[in-house]
Design a protein around this motif. Structure first.
Motif, PDB file in Angstrom:
ATOM      1  N   UNK A   1       0.835  -1.190   0.000  1.00  0.00           N
ATOM      2  CA  UNK A   1       0.000   0.000   0.000  1.00  0.00           C
ATOM      3  C   UNK A   1       0.878   1.251   0.000  1.00  0.00           C
ATOM      4  N   UNK A   2       0.276   2.350  -0.367  1.00  0.00           N
ATOM      5  CA  UNK A   2       1.010   3.619  -0.399  1.00  0.00           C
ATOM      6  C   UNK A   2       1.509   3.992   0.990  1.00  0.00           C
ATOM      7  N   UNK A   3       0.680   3.754   2.013  1.00  0.00           N
ATOM      8  CA  UNK A   3       1.076   4.089   3.370  1.00  0.00           C
ATOM      9  C   UNK A   3       2.338   3.337   3.775  1.00  0.00           C
ATOM     10  N   UNK A   4       2.396   2.052   3.456  1.00  0.00           N
ATOM     11  CA  UNK A   4       3.574   1.247   3.799  1.00  0.00           C
ATOM     12  C   UNK A   4       4.808   1.736   3.052  1.00  0.00           C
ATOM     13  N   UNK A   5       4.649   2.077   1.792  1.00  0.00           N
ATOM     14  CA  UNK A   5       5.780   2.577   1.010  1.00  0.00           C
ATOM     15  C   UNK A   5       6.278   3.913   1.554  1.00  0.00           C
ATOM     16  N   UNK A   6       5.349   4.783   1.924  1.00  0.00           N
ATOM     17  CA  UNK A   6       5.743   6.073   2.491  1.00  0.00           C
ATOM     18  C   UNK A   6       6.448   5.889   3.835  1.00  0.00           C
ATOM     19  N   UNK A   7       5.958   4.951   4.646  1.00  0.00           N
ATOM     20  CA  UNK A   7       6.539   4.712   5.958  1.00  0.00           C
ATOM     21  C   UNK A   7       7.941   4.133   5.829  1.00  0.00           C
ATOM     22  N   UNK A   8       8.151   3.232   4.866  1.00  0.00           N
ATOM     23  CA  UNK A   8       9.427   2.538   4.718  1.00  0.00           C
ATOM     24  C   UNK A   8      10.450   3.323   3.909  1.00  0.00           C
ATOM     25  N   UNK A   9      10.028   4.339   3.221  1.00  0.00           N
ATOM     26  CA  UNK A   9      10.934   5.119   2.393  1.00  0.00           C
ATOM     27  C   UNK A   9      11.771   6.039   3.265  1.00  0.00           C
ATOM     28  N   UNK A  10      13.088   5.962   3.109  1.00  0.00           N
ATOM     29  CA  UNK A  10      13.967   6.782   3.938  1.00  0.00           C
ATOM     30  C   UNK A  10      14.408   8.059   3.224  1.00  0.00           C
ATOM     31  N   UNK A  11      14.101   8.168   1.945  1.00  0.00           N
ATOM     32  CA  UNK A  11      14.496   9.380   1.222  1.00  0.00           C
ATOM     33  C   UNK A  11      13.326   9.904   0.404  1.00  0.00           C
ATOM     34  N   UNK A  12      13.571  10.882  -0.393  1.00  0.00           N
ATOM     35  CA  UNK A  12      12.490  11.510  -1.148  1.00  0.00           C
ATOM     36  C   UNK A  12      12.258  10.857  -2.516  1.00  0.00           C
ATOM     37  N   UNK A  13      12.937   9.765  -2.786  1.00  0.00           N
ATOM     38  CA  UNK A  13      12.789   9.106  -4.095  1.00  0.00           C
ATOM     39  C   UNK A  13      11.341   8.667  -4.354  1.00  0.00           C
ATOM     40  N   UNK A  14      10.670   8.122  -3.366  1.00  0.00           N
ATOM     41  CA  UNK A  14       9.281   7.694  -3.533  1.00  0.00           C
ATOM     42  C   UNK A  14       8.378   8.891  -3.818  1.00  0.00           C
ATOM     43  N   UNK A  15       8.575   9.983  -3.073  1.00  0.00           N
ATOM     44  CA  UNK A  15       7.761  11.181  -3.323  1.00  0.00           C
ATOM     45  C   UNK A  15       8.017  11.737  -4.717  1.00  0.00           C
ATOM     46  N   UNK A  16       9.263  11.715  -5.146  1.00  0.00           N
ATOM     47  CA  UNK A  16       9.604  12.175  -6.497  1.00  0.00           C
ATOM     48  C   UNK A  16       8.895  11.292  -7.536  1.00  0.00           C
ATOM     49  N   UNK A  17       8.879   9.988  -7.302  1.00  0.00           N
ATOM     50  CA  UNK A  17       8.208   9.060  -8.215  1.00  0.00           C
ATOM     51  C   UNK A  17       6.707   9.328  -8.262  1.00  0.00           C
ATOM     52  N   UNK A  18       6.102   9.572  -7.107  1.00  0.00           N
ATOM     53  CA  UNK A  18       4.664   9.879  -7.054  1.00  0.00           C
ATOM     54  C   UNK A  18       4.367  11.154  -7.837  1.00  0.00           C
ATOM     55  N   UNK A  19       5.198  12.184  -7.649  1.00  0.00           N
ATOM     56  CA  UNK A  19       4.983  13.440  -8.372  1.00  0.00           C
ATOM     57  C   UNK A  19       5.144  13.264  -9.875  1.00  0.00           C
ATOM     58  N   UNK A  20       6.115  12.457 -10.300  1.00  0.00           N
ATOM     59  CA  UNK A  20       6.317  12.211 -11.736  1.00  0.00           C
ATOM     60  C   UNK A  20       5.118  11.491 -12.351  1.00  0.00           C
ATOM     61  N   UNK A  21       4.454  10.646 -11.554  1.00  0.00           N
ATOM     62  CA  UNK A  21       3.306   9.879 -12.059  1.00  0.00           C
ATOM     63  C   UNK A  21       1.987  10.627 -11.915  1.00  0.00           C
ATOM     64  N   UNK A  22       2.009  11.769 -11.239  1.00  0.00           N
ATOM     65  CA  UNK A  22       0.760  12.512 -11.027  1.00  0.00           C
ATOM     66  C   UNK A  22       0.887  13.934 -11.564  1.00  0.00           C
ATOM     67  N   UNK A  23       1.254  14.879 -10.732  1.00  0.00           N
ATOM     68  CA  UNK A  23       1.235  16.282 -11.145  1.00  0.00           C
ATOM     69  C   UNK A  23       2.258  16.636 -12.215  1.00  0.00           C
ATOM     70  N   UNK A  24       3.299  15.834 -12.364  1.00  0.00           N
ATOM     71  CA  UNK A  24       4.290  16.101 -13.410  1.00  0.00           C
ATOM     72  C   UNK A  24       4.163  15.151 -14.603  1.00  0.00           C
ATOM     73  N   UNK A  25       3.096  14.354 -14.614  1.00  0.00           N
ATOM     74  CA  UNK A  25       2.848  13.455 -15.740  1.00  0.00           C
ATOM     75  C   UNK A  25       2.563  14.310 -16.977  1.00  0.00           C
ATOM     76  N   UNK A  26       3.019  13.883 -18.154  1.00  0.00           N
ATOM     77  CA  UNK A  26       2.819  14.694 -19.370  1.00  0.00           C
ATOM     78  C   UNK A  26       1.363  15.096 -19.626  1.00  0.00           C
ATOM     79  N   UNK A  27       0.426  14.204 -19.345  1.00  0.00           N
ATOM     80  CA  UNK A  27      -0.987  14.543 -19.557  1.00  0.00           C
ATOM     81  C   UNK A  27      -1.415  15.645 -18.584  1.00  0.00           C
ATOM     82  N   UNK A  28      -0.959  15.545 -17.349  1.00  0.00           N
ATOM     83  CA  UNK A  28      -1.307  16.551 -16.345  1.00  0.00           C
ATOM     84  C   UNK A  28      -0.637  17.890 -16.651  1.00  0.00           C
TER      85      UNK A  28
END
Length: 71
Positions: A1-28
């Motif tokens: 789940x997203x919650x588990x990934x956010x909890x286990x992530x020690x750096x901002x790489x996961x957040x960067x990935x989420x942003x690339x797939x959402x607000x920075x996605x080419x369609x968006x």
């Protein structure tokens, strides 16, 4: 789940990935959502990260909606 990934992530790489797939996605980027929607989405993402990684930490003071969100 997203919650588990956010909890286990020690750096901002996961957040960067989420942003690339959402607000920075080419369609968006080509067809951006409303500023209010983008602000709410990013605020919830930040809140969820803070709640999972630092449950007792104080929240960012003065975080309020502005008329311009830079994505």
């Amino acid at each position: 789940s997203l919650e588990a990934k956010l909890r286990d992530s020690s750096d901002s790489e996961l957040l960067r990935d989420i942003l690339q797939k959402t607000v920075r996605h080419p369609v968006c980027v080509k067809h951006p959502p409303s500023v209010k929607y983008a602000w709410c989405f990013l605020s919830e993402l930040i809140k969820k990260r803070q709640d999972l990684c630092c449950p007792g930490c104080p929240r960012t003071p003065g975080l309020k909606q502005s008329s311009h969100v830079s994505l």
